[in-house]
Design a protein around this motif. Structure first.
Motif, short mmCIF file in Angstrom:
data_model
loop_
_atom_site.label_atom_id
_atom_site.label_comp_id
_atom_site.label_asym_id
_atom_site.label_seq_id
_atom_site.Cartn_x
_atom_site.Cartn_y
_atom_site.Cartn_z
N ALA A 256 -9.84 31.51 8.94
CA ALA A 256 -8.37 31.65 9.17
C ALA A 256 -7.97 33.11 9.05
CB ALA A 256 -7.44 30.98 8.34
N LEU A 257 -6.86 33.54 9.80
CA LEU A 257 -6.53 34.94 9.97
C LEU A 257 -5.87 35.08 8.49
CD1 LEU A 257 -4.64 34.94 13.29
CD2 LEU A 257 -6.78 35.51 13.00
N LYS A 258 -6.33 36.48 8.35
CA LYS A 258 -5.58 37.13 7.06
C LYS A 258 -4.31 37.44 7.00
CE LYS A 258 -8.89 40.47 6.85
NZ LYS A 258 -9.80 41.40 6.68
N THR A 262 -2.40 39.26 13.48
CA THR A 262 -1.48 38.45 14.46
C THR A 262 -2.50 37.77 15.51
OG1 THR A 262 -1.21 40.18 16.18
CG2 THR A 262 0.44 39.88 14.60
N ALA A 263 -1.84 36.70 16.16
CA ALA A 263 -2.63 36.20 17.41
C ALA A 263 -3.03 37.28 18.57
CB ALA A 263 -1.76 35.07 18.01
N THR A 264 -2.16 38.22 18.58
CA THR A 264 -2.41 39.42 19.56
C THR A 264 -3.85 40.05 19.03
OG1 THR A 264 -0.41 39.54 19.77
CG2 THR A 264 -1.72 41.26 20.76
N ASP A 265 -4.01 40.17 17.62
CA ASP A 265 -5.28 41.04 17.12
C ASP A 265 -6.34 40.24 17.44
OD1 ASP A 265 -3.38 43.02 16.19
OD2 ASP A 265 -2.94 41.49 14.37
N LEU A 266 -6.29 38.83 17.25
CA LEU A 266 -7.42 37.80 17.56
C LEU A 266 -7.75 37.99 19.10
CD1 LEU A 266 -9.44 35.80 16.75
CD2 LEU A 266 -7.64 33.91 16.86
N ALA A 267 -6.76 38.06 20.13
CA ALA A 267 -6.94 38.00 21.10
C ALA A 267 -7.79 39.10 21.73
CB ALA A 267 -5.67 37.79 22.33
N LEU A 268 -7.12 40.34 21.12
CA LEU A 268 -7.89 41.70 21.59
C LEU A 268 -9.32 41.64 21.15
CD1 LEU A 268 -5.07 44.01 20.76
CD2 LEU A 268 -5.75 43.26 23.07
N GLU A 358 -23.58 21.11 23.89
CA GLU A 358 -24.52 21.74 24.25
C GLU A 358 -24.01 22.94 24.99
OE1 GLU A 358 -28.13 20.32 25.80
OE2 GLU A 358 -28.32 18.57 24.29
N TYR A 359 -24.17 24.24 24.54
CA TYR A 359 -23.54 25.42 25.24
C TYR A 359 -24.57 26.24 25.72
CZ TYR A 359 -19.10 23.95 23.23
OH TYR A 359 -17.95 23.39 23.12
N SER A 360 -24.25 27.14 26.92
CA SER A 360 -25.40 27.79 27.29
C SER A 360 -25.83 28.89 26.35
CB SER A 360 -24.82 28.78 28.61
OG SER A 360 -24.84 27.64 29.52
N SER A 361 -24.67 29.50 25.60
CA SER A 361 -24.91 30.31 24.49
C SER A 361 -23.77 30.01 23.52
CB SER A 361 -25.10 31.82 24.89
OG SER A 361 -23.81 32.00 25.32
N VAL A 362 -23.89 30.39 22.18
CA VAL A 362 -22.81 30.25 21.31
C VAL A 362 -22.63 31.67 20.60
CG1 VAL A 362 -22.19 29.13 18.77
CG2 VAL A 362 -23.35 27.72 20.88
N LEU A 363 -21.44 32.03 20.18
CA LEU A 363 -21.06 33.27 19.47
C LEU A 363 -20.27 32.61 18.35
CD1 LEU A 363 -19.62 35.52 22.42
CD2 LEU A 363 -21.94 35.76 21.24
N ASP A 364 -20.57 33.22 17.25
CA ASP A 364 -19.78 32.86 16.03
C ASP A 364 -19.02 33.85 15.67
OD1 ASP A 364 -20.89 30.57 14.65
OD2 ASP A 364 -22.80 31.58 15.03
N LEU A 365 -17.40 33.51 15.25
CA LEU A 365 -16.27 34.47 15.18
C LEU A 365 -15.62 33.83 13.62
CD1 LEU A 365 -14.77 36.62 15.74
CD2 LEU A 365 -13.27 35.17 17.25
N ASP A 366 -15.49 34.44 12.82
CA ASP A 366 -15.03 34.32 11.61
C ASP A 366 -13.53 35.08 11.69
OD1 ASP A 366 -13.94 34.11 8.99
OD2 ASP A 366 -15.46 35.50 8.17
N LEU A 367 -12.74 34.15 11.71
CA LEU A 367 -11.23 34.35 12.09
C LEU A 367 -10.88 35.48 10.90
CD1 LEU A 367 -9.23 31.25 13.13
CD2 LEU A 367 -10.65 33.08 14.58
N GLY A 368 -11.23 35.17 9.65
CA GLY A 368 -10.85 36.07 8.53
C GLY A 368 -11.52 37.52 8.68
N SER A 369 -12.13 37.84 9.85
CA SER A 369 -12.75 39.00 9.69
C SER A 369 -11.80 40.06 10.72
CB SER A 369 -14.22 39.05 10.47
OG SER A 369 -14.12 38.81 11.93
#
Length: 917
Positions: A256-258, A262-268, A358-369
């Motif tokens: 989760a976001l710290k 903001t959501a903008t930071d996540l989108a960027l 099944e996806y062509s590729s998978v990226l992991d994103l920790d929202l806490g980062s």
């Protein structure tokens, strides 16, 4: 639907939730029929598959198309073409008006052939939202909104009359008038239903729109993306949107976001991550527990920026959060029950966990980062951590332009500045890094109550401390809809925003599209005279060169509360994580942490943001709420009466000599270069939307036709007039044509024998005659010489701007060769009969040592042309030597071969319609 088919025994029934039964084309039935493990396909692919199945007629859509898509594999060669029939089409006025012009021109062409012009009629619902005509002429005053609206209606009266003609001429064409909101927020809050029906057949809400940020609706689980107006017109007239089966990149979100993020930071951050992963032409699908726990408005913020990360879509699947949003925004309880039951019956309910799809590729994103971020100064994918902005900007000041810098002398950073008198508001010091525009704007963020309320809370705390904004900063607030105004008023935050200059200037796409309006004259004079690298800060999605304002060189995207903070600071060469923003009324230093709201403060106000009754009221009756729109008269009739004196609406030449015979595919020889360009040439560079320069070819045309300079309006507003738009193609003041080294603007070198007008600045070249691009192209057309464009990576990135392709066509360009293309622009070029070719890896204009004096032949073009076929580009140099360079034909699908042969998609569709009539 009349006489629905039952292919694969797929026509099933489901409970509508109101005691009745509806029918639907079942995806689980396809799996049962042995077409493959449908339930393991990405959710976005399954929704497209439903459309292919439901629209299977054996002609435009075949059984093989259904089988091909049902057999989608995560990793395979992408050669199968998908004919995707969308449920509806959404337009904004800058792209919608030229589209309506084309429809009117097609009716005129049909009428000249003695056929019934009503054969040109949209076959799916079309909604046009007038949102791009708002210009921030007036800002920082209590009456800014009323004055800007009055100016808007005066400037655009002729365009609005034309739209009203369209409303009466076409049965399925509807208009949301000015002053309501930004198209994507209106789509999210009002137009989208989630599930639609024709009679007893129910199906997913899907769409294409003539704006690249149509993808915002992906946050609601609706499949849709931006296309050019050319492609949208074909879709209106019954032509499926055809594209190659895509890869689907999965983004697995956890955490989760710290606090303070903001959501903008996540989108960027997502934009930077996915641009690096190279997702152009691919679907992106977000999944996992982090995605599931994101509020829908945060999902929409991320989905909105799909064009910035290059994807066709940024899709969030359907779940409890989507139906909750529909209820909260005033959709009926009956619709919400049907919506939930439909997607559960389809097996499409819920955001997948890892391993389920099944996806062509998978990226992991920790929202806490995720950390607080901005992006810029020239591209939205260039994310900068907030704490590093000062260091980054100061470094970019003296970096070479080729390295995304500004090419200035480092010692000039702090020594070059100007004292400016602010017409009764005191004086202001303007220097490098000064913030001159601070705009809370754009669909990306103004639809998100959490960041809008945060901006209001920052303003409140600043005002309570007695802080003010430097008078040199042009501040503005352009809410995405009137709902935002309602909750900012109810929470008591609007007066604080007003106090520091963020008064509402209008409801529409303003600064982000280039409608920032003029700077104060003394400010602009100081910037130009001292060649300052001044800055804008905006809560938008686009910051390409010269987009926000022609004389502001550094532009940074950020969240609305950060826009307020930087407006208060007055500069971008500051580290807001450690340096004070300013001082309070007692002279005490104030830091960002002192103004930033807590999560609890925002959440306590959020309950006022989404009230169903407010949405129902504000979207109930546009006519009664917009008297200025009601005053606009409308002409009548099925065929538009063109006015040759108009400088806004003209009958374009695309159908002037229309006949029923398609053209032929033949070789291109003896082409001269219109220009040689570097990487990241955007559709803003090719077809600007902002201000028209007085001394440009377009400016000269308007002056010659009796239009005063103050009434020029913008390029975007004049897209209904090809005579302006052709002159404006490649007219961006920051475009860099390597034929004219060291010079910015719409210039080139003419190598023919004719006399051409001299440019408005000195240009030194080794050979040929420097001139405006438009003037050179007109001379080449008289010479009978075809033109070629040479470019680098990501050619055509940015907005889905059909005039970037239309103008290219009308200038006489027959072929564009680039290292890579952005998805929509490549499609638009084919749609206008312009051949896109791609260099092989490692080949560039620089490696070939091109200087513009060459001529070019395309070898291998004939009636047997195949999609993505290898061709040869023959280069003949001025010394007579030749070189054959392998290139890939970027006509990607079989149907695009047909479009190209017919001279474009619209002549192709028109010939089909006339032949049937």
């Amino acid at each position: 639907m009349s006489n629905p088919h039952n292919l694969f025994d797929s026509l099933k029934s489901f409970d509508l939730g109101n005691g009745g039964q509806g029918k639907f084309y079942s995806l689980p039935a396809l799996e049962k029929a042995g077409l493959g493990p449908i339930s393991r396909l990405p959710v976005s692919i399954r929704i497209v598959l439903e459309s292919v199945l439901r629209n299977c007629d054996g002609k435009k859509v075949t059984e093989q198309n259904v089988r091909d898509l049902a057999a989608w594999k995560p990793s395979e060669s992408r050669t199968a073409e998908i004919p995707f029939s969308v449920a509806r089409i959404v337009l904004q006025d800058f792209t919608g008006v030229p589209l309506l012009v084309d429809l009117a021109a097609m009716r005129s062409a049909v009428d000249r052939l003695g056929k019934n012009p009503k054969i040109i009629e949209p076959l799916v619902p079309v909604d046009l939202v007038v949102d791009h005509s708002v210009q921030v002429d007036v800002a920082g005053s209590a009456d800014a909104y009323e004055r800007n609206l009055e100016i808007e209606f005066k400037r655009n009266r002729e365009r609005y009359q034309f739209l009203k003609w369209g409303m009466q001429a076409f049965d399925t064409f509807k208009v949301v008038p000015p002053g309501i909101g930004i198209v994507h927020q209106v789509n999210l809050e009002y137009l989208a239903k989630g599930v639609l029906n024709q009679g007893e057949i129910y199906y997913p809400d899907t769409l294409v729109g003539t704006d690249s940020h149509t993808t915002m609706i992906n946050g609601l689980g609706v499949v849709g993306w931006g296309v050019g107006g050319i492609e949208a017109e074909a879709g209106m007239l019954g032509q499926p949107v055809c594209f190659l089966t895509p890869d689907v990149v999965g983004v697995h979100m956890t955490g989760a976001l710290k606090k303070g993020v903001t959501a903008t930071d996540l989108a960027l951050t997502v934009t930077q991550l996915l641009r690096k992963h190279k997702v152009v032409g691919k679907f992106v699908e977000f999944f996992g527990p982090g995605a599931k726990n994101l509020p829908l408005t945060d999902r929409a913020t991320i989905a909105n920026m799909a064009p910035e990360y290059g994807a066709t879509m940024g899709f969030f699947p359907i779940d409890e959060e989507t139906v909750n949003y529909l209820r909260a925004t005033g959709r009926s309880d009956e619709l919400c029950k049907t919506y939930e039951n439909y997607y559960k019956a389809q097996g499409l309910w819920g955001i997948p966990e890892k391993g389920q799809v099944e996806y062509s590729s998978v990226l992991d994103l920790d929202l806490g980062s995720i950390t607080p971020s901005v992006a810029g100064p020239k591209r939205p994918q260039d994310r900068i951590e907030l704490a590093k902005l000062k260091e980054n900007f100061v470094g970019a000041f003296s970096k070479p332009v080729a390295e995304s810098g500004f090419g200035k002398k480092a010692e000039e950073f702090s020594t070059v500045k100007a004292e400016v008198s602010m017409n009764g508001k005191g004086t202001a010091t303007v220097g490098n890094g000064s913030v001159l525009i601070a705009a809370i704007t754009s669909c990306t963020n103004t639809s998100n109550p959490s960041v809008m309320l945060a901006a209001g809370l920052v303003a409140k705390k600043a005002v309570e401390r007695g802080m003010t904004v430097n008078p040199a900063v042009k501040t503005s607030l352009a809410p995405g809809s009137r709902v935002v105004t309602d909750y900012l008023a109810k929470t008591g935050l609007q007066p604080y925003l007003d106090k520091i200059g963020f008064q509402t200037v209008g409801y529409g796409c303003t600064t982000c599209i280039g409608n920032s309006g003029p700077l104060a004259a003394p400010i602009e004079e100081a910037v130009v005279k001292n060649d300052l690298v001044a800055a804008s800060v905006l809560s938008g999605n686009r910051n390409f060169e010269a987009r926000v304002h022609q004389n502001i060189k550094a532009n940074f995207l950020m969240s609305p509360p950060l826009v307020v903070a930087f407006a208060l600071a007055g500069k971008v060469n500051i580290d807001l994580s450690s340096e004070p923003i300013g001082k309070d009324k007692d002279g005490k230093e104030v830091f960002l942490k002192d103004l930033w709201p807590t999560l609890k403060e925002v959440r306590d106000l959020l309950q006022a943001a989404l009230k169903p009754e407010v949405f129902r009221k504000l979207y109930a009756d546009f006519a009664s709420q917009n008297p200025k729109w009601n005053e606009i008269p409308s002409s009548t009739g099925d065929v538009y009466e063109w006015d040759k004196k108009s400088t806004y609406i003209q009958d374009p030449p695309f159908f002037a000599n229309f006949n029923l015979q398609p053209g032929s595919i033949t070789s291109i020889s003896g082409a001269r270069p219109l220009g040689i360009f570097g990487d990241s040439v955007t559709t803003d560079h090719i077809s600007p939307a902002g201000a028209i320069k007085q001394k440009s070819p377009a400016g000269k045309y308007l002056l010659e036709n009796g239009v005063a300079f103050e009434d020029f309006n913008s390029y975007g507003s004049r897209r209904g007039n090809d005579l302006v738009m052709t002159r404006g193609t490649f007219a961006n003041v920051r475009v860099k044509n390597l034929l004219c080294p060291g010079v910015e603007g719409g210039y080139t070198v003419y190598f023919g024998d004719r006399e051409v007008p001299a440019p408005d600045k000195a240009i030194n070249v080794a050979a040929g005659k420097p001139t405006f691009i438009y003037d050179a192209c007109m001379a080449y057309q008289k010479d009978g010489v075809p033109l070629i464009v040479i470019a680098g990576q990501e050619y055509g990135t940015g907005s889905s701007r059909d005039w970037a392709a239309k103008g290219t066509n009308l200038l006489g360009v027959k072929v564009v060769v680039a290292q890579s293309f952005e998805r929509i622009h490549r499609s638009n070029l084919v749609g206008m009969g312009v051949l896109p070719l791609q260099f092989k890896e490692g080949t560039t204009a620089q490696s070939l040592k091109l200087d513009g004096s060459e001529t070019y032949d395309v070898l291998g073009l004939d009636a047997n042309l195949k999609p993505q076929q290898d061709l040869k580009l023959k280069i003949t140099r001025k010394d007579g030597s030749t070189q054959e360079v392998p290139v890939t034909c970027r006509i990607d699908t079989p149907i695009e071969i047909d479009y190209y042969q017919h001279g474009g998609i619209l002549p192709y569709v028109l010939r089909q319609l006339v032949a049937k009539a």
